[in-house]
Write an enzyme that holds these catalytic residues in place. Structure first.
Site, PDB file in Angstrom:
ATOM      1  N   ARG A 125      28.480  25.985 -47.530  1.00 54.02           N
ATOM      2  CA  ARG A 125      27.444  26.708 -46.794  1.00 54.02           C
ATOM      3  C   ARG A 125      26.185  26.770 -47.659  1.00 54.02           C
ATOM      4  O   ARG A 125      26.185  26.319 -48.796  1.00 54.02           O
ATOM      5  CB  ARG A 125      27.953  28.105 -46.402  1.00 54.02           C
ATOM      6  CG  ARG A 125      28.776  28.720 -47.514  1.00 54.02           C
ATOM      7  CD  ARG A 125      28.606  30.141 -47.760  1.00 54.02           C
ATOM      8  NE  ARG A 125      27.242  30.558 -47.836  1.00 54.02           N
ATOM      9  CZ  ARG A 125      26.495  30.508 -48.953  1.00 54.02           C
ATOM     10  NH1 ARG A 125      26.970  30.004 -50.094  1.00 54.02           N
ATOM     11  NH2 ARG A 125      25.254  30.947 -48.942  1.00 54.02           N
ATOM     12  N   GLY A 126      25.131  27.383 -47.078  1.00 57.30           N
ATOM     13  CA  GLY A 126      23.851  27.385 -47.774  1.00 57.30           C
ATOM     14  C   GLY A 126      23.051  26.195 -47.262  1.00 57.30           C
ATOM     15  O   GLY A 126      23.581  25.069 -47.182  1.00 57.30           O
TER      16      GLY A 126
ATOM     17  N   ARG B  58      26.144  23.109 -37.316  1.00 53.89           N
ATOM     18  CA  ARG B  58      25.436  24.397 -37.461  1.00 53.89           C
ATOM     19  C   ARG B  58      23.974  24.177 -37.054  1.00 53.89           C
ATOM     20  O   ARG B  58      23.338  23.232 -37.539  1.00 53.89           O
ATOM     21  CB  ARG B  58      25.520  24.941 -38.898  1.00 53.89           C
ATOM     22  CG  ARG B  58      26.934  25.339 -39.312  1.00 53.89           C
ATOM     23  CD  ARG B  58      26.946  26.168 -40.578  1.00 53.89           C
ATOM     24  NE  ARG B  58      26.575  27.555 -40.341  1.00 53.89           N
ATOM     25  CZ  ARG B  58      26.345  28.431 -41.322  1.00 53.89           C
ATOM     26  NH1 ARG B  58      26.424  28.065 -42.579  1.00 53.89           N
ATOM     27  NH2 ARG B  58      26.029  29.678 -41.031  1.00 53.89           N
TER      28      ARG B  58
ATOM     29  N   GLN C 152      28.720  37.174 -48.106  1.00 51.55           N
ATOM     30  CA  GLN C 152      28.309  36.148 -49.085  1.00 51.55           C
ATOM     31  C   GLN C 152      27.795  36.790 -50.376  1.00 51.55           C
ATOM     32  O   GLN C 152      27.900  36.202 -51.446  1.00 51.55           O
ATOM     33  CB  GLN C 152      27.217  35.248 -48.497  1.00 51.55           C
ATOM     34  CG  GLN C 152      27.690  34.257 -47.457  1.00 51.55           C
ATOM     35  CD  GLN C 152      27.575  34.788 -46.050  1.00 51.55           C
ATOM     36  OE1 GLN C 152      27.627  35.999 -45.843  1.00 51.55           O
ATOM     37  NE2 GLN C 152      27.434  33.910 -45.081  1.00 51.55           N
TER      38      GLN C 152
ATOM     39  N   ASP D  20      16.754  29.483 -44.264  1.00 51.47           N
ATOM     40  CA  ASP D  20      17.458  28.405 -43.567  1.00 51.47           C
ATOM     41  C   ASP D  20      16.504  27.524 -42.778  1.00 51.47           C
ATOM     42  O   ASP D  20      16.779  26.353 -42.547  1.00 51.47           O
ATOM     43  CB  ASP D  20      18.547  28.981 -42.663  1.00 51.47           C
ATOM     44  CG  ASP D  20      19.692  29.469 -43.519  1.00 51.47           C
ATOM     45  OD1 ASP D  20      19.608  30.598 -44.038  1.00 51.47           O
ATOM     46  OD2 ASP D  20      20.650  28.696 -43.730  1.00 51.47           O
TER      47      ASP D  20
ATOM     48  N   ASN E 201      16.595  33.432 -42.007  1.00 49.43           N
ATOM     49  CA  ASN E 201      17.539  33.518 -43.130  1.00 49.43           C
ATOM     50  C   ASN E 201      18.698  34.408 -42.689  1.00 49.43           C
ATOM     51  O   ASN E 201      18.701  34.937 -41.569  1.00 49.43           O
ATOM     52  CB  ASN E 201      16.846  34.071 -44.379  1.00 49.43           C
ATOM     53  CG  ASN E 201      17.715  33.930 -45.618  1.00 49.43           C
ATOM     54  OD1 ASN E 201      18.262  32.856 -45.875  1.00 49.43           O
ATOM     55  ND2 ASN E 201      17.893  34.995 -46.377  1.00 49.43           N
ATOM     56  N   LYS E 202      19.658  34.571 -43.551  1.00 49.46           N
ATOM     57  CA  LYS E 202      20.878  35.322 -43.227  1.00 49.46           C
ATOM     58  C   LYS E 202      20.565  36.651 -42.546  1.00 49.46           C
ATOM     59  O   LYS E 202      19.638  37.360 -42.960  1.00 49.46           O
ATOM     60  CB  LYS E 202      21.669  35.541 -44.528  1.00 49.46           C
ATOM     61  CG  LYS E 202      22.955  36.319 -44.415  1.00 49.46           C
ATOM     62  CD  LYS E 202      23.918  35.785 -43.372  1.00 49.46           C
ATOM     63  CE  LYS E 202      24.252  34.315 -43.534  1.00 49.46           C
ATOM     64  NZ  LYS E 202      24.892  33.745 -42.309  1.00 49.46           N
TER      65      LYS E 202
HETATM   66  O1  MRU Z   1      25.698  31.278 -43.287  1.00 47.68           O
HETATM   67  P1  MRU Z   1      25.330  30.826 -44.666  1.00 47.68           P
HETATM   68  O2  MRU Z   1      26.179  31.430 -45.734  1.00 47.68           O
HETATM   69  O3  MRU Z   1      25.234  29.324 -44.766  1.00 47.68           O
HETATM   70  O4  MRU Z   1      23.847  31.388 -44.878  1.00 47.68           O
HETATM   71  C1  MRU Z   1      23.172  31.094 -46.060  1.00 47.68           C
HETATM   72  C2  MRU Z   1      21.842  31.738 -46.140  1.00 47.68           C
HETATM   73  O5  MRU Z   1      21.396  32.375 -45.220  1.00 47.68           O
HETATM   74  C3  MRU Z   1      21.037  31.485 -47.362  1.00 47.68           C
HETATM   75  O6  MRU Z   1      20.226  32.580 -47.643  1.00 47.68           O
HETATM   76  C4  MRU Z   1      20.182  30.249 -47.066  1.00 47.68           C
HETATM   77  O7  MRU Z   1      20.942  29.140 -46.739  1.00 47.68           O
HETATM   78  C5  MRU Z   1      19.186  29.885 -48.066  1.00 47.68           C
HETATM   79  S1  MRU Z   1      19.663  29.633 -49.682  1.00 47.68           S
HETATM   80  C6  MRU Z   1      20.376  28.338 -50.089  1.00 47.68           C
END
Ligand code: MRU
Length: 372
Positions: free
Chosen positions: A58-59, A106, A215, A256, A266-267
């Site tokens: 992820r990320g 995704r 996370q 993201d 973002n998250k």
């Molecule tokens: O759902 P995830 O764990 O993939 O979400 C990740 C995030 O929201 C991070 O903040 C984002 O990808 C940027 S950092 C690499």
């Protein structure tokens, strides 16, 4: 400054071993952290898509890199199964189908479609010349490795630019996981923290646990502990309290997808943190490589938001925490309007408002031409 030492890699490619072991996309299964460090060795592209969907990997930058290797893996797998009869036309068709499958895994992080498009462009260039399945496969492996290597360099540069915004003694806050578990290098929002820490600046990081799937608690806390960075883990609803009473001097988050006007997906929970930061007059920094900037989207309202399984909200690590049958919402990301964002730190320098001008500028620059 000496390069900050990453302790591990989150995703890596393994070549085939002269017929003994097939080529593989390897990764740490992040869904098992922090309890266990489990390494996965994936040899089928469908396993790669499943790993992305289930957040084993992820990320934003890391899922792009994983998908790029996934396309190469798909060609290796098909060549193994079909043998020398595999035609260039079949290979071309397979790259197209696998790209589509991976892109659908995704929707929010644009790095995924960015990396896949880059792989498709490379495939088209190769197919336009006098080539073979073997040459196409090796050209795509070179491209996937380039995406991986470029992200590592981008992380180091974001770390250097971002660290300039951190003073000795600062308390900082972050959300989600944005370190080496989310990228090919030091990370996005964690990179400035690692670089500042390495440079001897005393800092303390408040880490939001990041509900629903933690996370922050599971991944960021694990990473920071291994790297020896001082931090305090808090629940998401403590952020305002510590902004008021904990002396937090800046917030660093990743992204993201960033729209052309500087709105940032973002998250989930990032938007609340941004509003709190503005209420407390705390700078709110977004750290992301140019591969996360989507200049095709005018504003954040156009960013597709992934909706995930309600079970992520009603259970905690397999234990039910809500009555059966309740109605649940589970958007994985939110959008922070650009008016809350102090600056966006990229590998090409620091963009400040007006973002519709400065983001375009950083995206067309090389690192040697930084803007700040
Ligand atoms: O759902 P995830 O764990 O993939 O979400 C990740 C995030 O929201 C991070 O903040 C984002 O990808 C940027 S950092 C690499």
């Amino acid at each position: 400054m000496a390069e900050y030492q990453q302790t591990m890699r989150a995703v890596w490619w393994e070549d085939e071993d002269e017929g003994r072991r097939p080529a593989a996309v390897c990764m740490i299964d992040q869904s098992q952290l922090p309890q266990q460090v489990v390494h996965l060795r994936l040899t089928h592209e469908r396993e790669v898509a499943e790993a992305i969907k289930m957040l084993r990997v992820r990320g934003a930058p890391l899922i792009g890199i994983t998908a790029a290797y996934g396309i190469v893996l798909a060609l290796y797998r098909l060549a193994r199964e079909v043998g020398p009869a595999l035609s260039l036309e079949q290979a071309r068709e397979h790259v197209r189908n696998v790209s589509e499958m991976l892109a659908g895994s995704r929707p929010t992080a644009v790095n995924l479609s960015w990396a896949i498009e880059r792989m498709q462009t490379r495939a088209q260039q190769e197919l336009a010349g006098d080539t073979s399945v073997a040459l196409l496969t090796s050209a795509l492996l070179v491209e996937a490795r380039a995406i991986d290597d470029e992200d590592r360099v981008a992380c180091s540069n974001m770390g250097i630019y971002g660290a300039e915004l951190i003073a000795d003694g600062d308390a900082l806050l972050t959300h989600c996981n944005t370190g080496w578990l989310a990228t090919a290098g030091l990370g996005t929002a964690l990179a400035p923290i690692y670089v500042a820490h390495q440079a001897g600046k005393r800092l303390h990081l408040f880490v939001d646990e990041t509900r629903p799937i933690l996370q922050g608690a599971r991944l960021t806390a694990w990473e920071l502990q291994r790297q020896g960075v001082p931090f305090t883990l808090i629940t998401d609803n403590m952020a305002g309290h510590f902004m008021r009473h904990g002396g937090i001097k800046a917030v660093f988050v990743g992204a993201d997808r960033i729209a052309a006007n500087g709105d940032v997906a973002n998250k989930i929970g990032t938007y609340s943190v941004a509003v709190l930061a503005q209420a407390h007059q705390i700078p709110f920094y977004v750290v992301a490589p140019c591969s996360t900037i989507d200049l095709h989207l005018a504003s954040g309202e156009l960013i597709p938001i992934e909706q995930r399984d309600p079970a992520e909200v009603t259970t905690l690590r397999g234990t039910s925490i809500a009555p059966a049958g309740v109605q649940v919402a589970n958007p994985a990301f939110d959008v922070t309007p650009h008016t809350y964002i102090t600056a966006i730190i990229t590998e090409n320098g620091v963009a400040r408002p007006p973002y519709d001008v400065t983001l375009r500028r950083v995206c067309t620059l090389r690192n040697s031409e930084r803007v700040c």
